[in-house]
Design a protein around this motif. Sequence first.
Motif: not given
Length: 686
Positions: A168-197
């Motif tokens: 669940g580790v996400l790196v965007h530029r100099d920032h590192t965040t840990r995400l909850d990706l649920g069932d790891q579906s494309a929907a879960a990934i896009l939802t989690a990523v764009f709640h953060t970046v």
Amino acid sequence: MDAQSYNTGLAELRTLRDQIKKTTAALARLETERSKAITALADYDKAKADRIAPAAGISVAETVAIAPQLAPDSLADSPAAAPTDPPPGPSTDAAAHDAAPAAQQAPAPPPGAGQDPPAAVGVPRALPSLPEDTETGRWFTHTPGLISQRPNFMQRPRSTVFLDTATGVLVHRDHTTRLDLGDQSAAAILTAVFHTVPDSVERIYITAGDPWHHDADRYPYLRDAVAAWLNAPVPGWRTDTGQGKDRLAGHFVHVRNPVGRYQRDDGKHRVEIRSAGEWFDLEDGDDPAIVRDTFLLLWQELRRHWPDAVIMGSPSQTGRDLWTRTIPERGKYADGYPVLSEELRGLLHATAGQGRNELITPPRIPAQLPGLLEYDRTFAYAKHTWKSPVGTPRRITPRTFASWTAQEQTNALYGCGHWHVRVTVPDGWNHVGILPAPAPGERAWHYPHTPGTTFTTWAGGPEVHAALNNPIQPWKVEILDGILWEAGKPLTDWARKLKDTWANLAAQEHFQGDERNKRPAHLASRAVRAILLYGIGSFAQRPRMVTGTTPRSMERDVPADAEIIGFDDNVITWQQPTGFAWDPNAHPEWAATIWSGARAALLTQYHRDEDTYAGALHAAPGSVAAFRTDAVYLTSAQNWPHRQQPGDYLLKGHLTGPLTAPDSEENLLALRDAGRIALAASRKET
């Protein structure tokens, strides 16, 4: 039979259809089973041919031929239509997939070449040949209006994030965040990523986790699992259909490195999910921050040679874009490099293979090996970019070739040509084969070696020259036809800059004291290799195979010439051949020349500085266990020179025997990996 039994029968038919596609060895048996199932279903009083046909993966005419009672009353007394040939099978070549929208590259008969129907199992396919002289005018020319030109614009960089879906580790530029990706579906990934970046992010590189394999146990084939993952509903998003001149729309189905392309329902934001594995092999410990640092370092090094360099989604895209920026602004080709006729591109696609992959088994080698050594040609394709075909090709008939002097013939074979030849393995030959010959299966090749064997094939000049001038004894080669170009240097500047970038990164890796910084340098050097390797592959421009989906409830809307590649309870995934794209950077003649030179160098290669030779034919007979693209596997050590230059043979693995000779690719790769570990351990000890 009731309706439930009827629907159950249809489901069984779909399973049989999928097995028929993937298990060619059992084709005859499965077709018999399919016919019986169709006949049984035809006894249902409401059975319809147009319902059974797509479930069985055949045409209505073929269905009626099997079960005549399914024919409409008006046709019941008429002869059934002749079955049509099945569409070409799919290719798994991912190197050039970015050259077409949602395209899975697939082999198809070259236009006008008159290729035979697909060969039967166990029967080598017939290669196409040039047509009669009266028809070659349109072949030996260029496609009007299609030319590779230097761009007058800069590519737009895309904001990118790096995500490890296992942690669940996400790196965007100099920032590192840990995400909850649920069932790891494309929907879960896009939802989690764009709640953060922010929505400005347009590319998500997956560095670990392979989320498209998350539900693989539910599917009989990994490809089906990937297709289902890509095509699963994503609330608020839909599949990207492209915009303007963007030809990279739709998902790309690949078992290891798929590409998911999505856009918001309002059309205001587009994003793609890709695998970092397209660029390099990652190991445990290569976290998203290391991958980010790798891409940053790669961009910085490329900018030394290309001030307008932009890292695009894949190595092949990046390679071709960088190449277009080396097209000369002055001189003979300042207006660009014209693209061959579609007929010649089709012929080259069908007759020019890529790397040599061959496993040699007992009794050609001992059942117990004294050892296994892996010699890999460093950055091999970069060695063969110094000369490439340019200009309008000429046809060289047997009469023309025979009329030349011996020196003129040698010059032609050393030049840039593609030759149709009849070959005979000489009496007494006891080593590996030299020239590729068509084998059963689409785009499959083998290398005949038995004395007295005669076969017809196509080969590049370097390989034909190796057959005639190898260190053991000359083969008999008869020229049946040929295509000859002027030799030019369209790739020289591009390859020189990439080789320099690769060398700089390799030096940084070697001299870097900090292990944390050493790893990005190593991965970036591998990325440069991928840019050149896949950039060359993308010049080949295989015919496109477009991937699409249709709801299960609308099964009859699947295109008639499409091949079913997967299905679940809701969606059918299919592929459809669409021919060659209108691609201004299609140059299969360049790829074919490089591949031929690389295959020949696996057999024999001269090192001028040391005045010595290297390659499989310079090893003892019976000591070559395998070829694998750029590598040769031997049972005994060789003193071949290695000066850290492209094309040099590097010892990458060494296992001491006795060892059981590998009898499968899986066993070979297991021994390869063990050999690399053993060699690394022995070097640490010394």
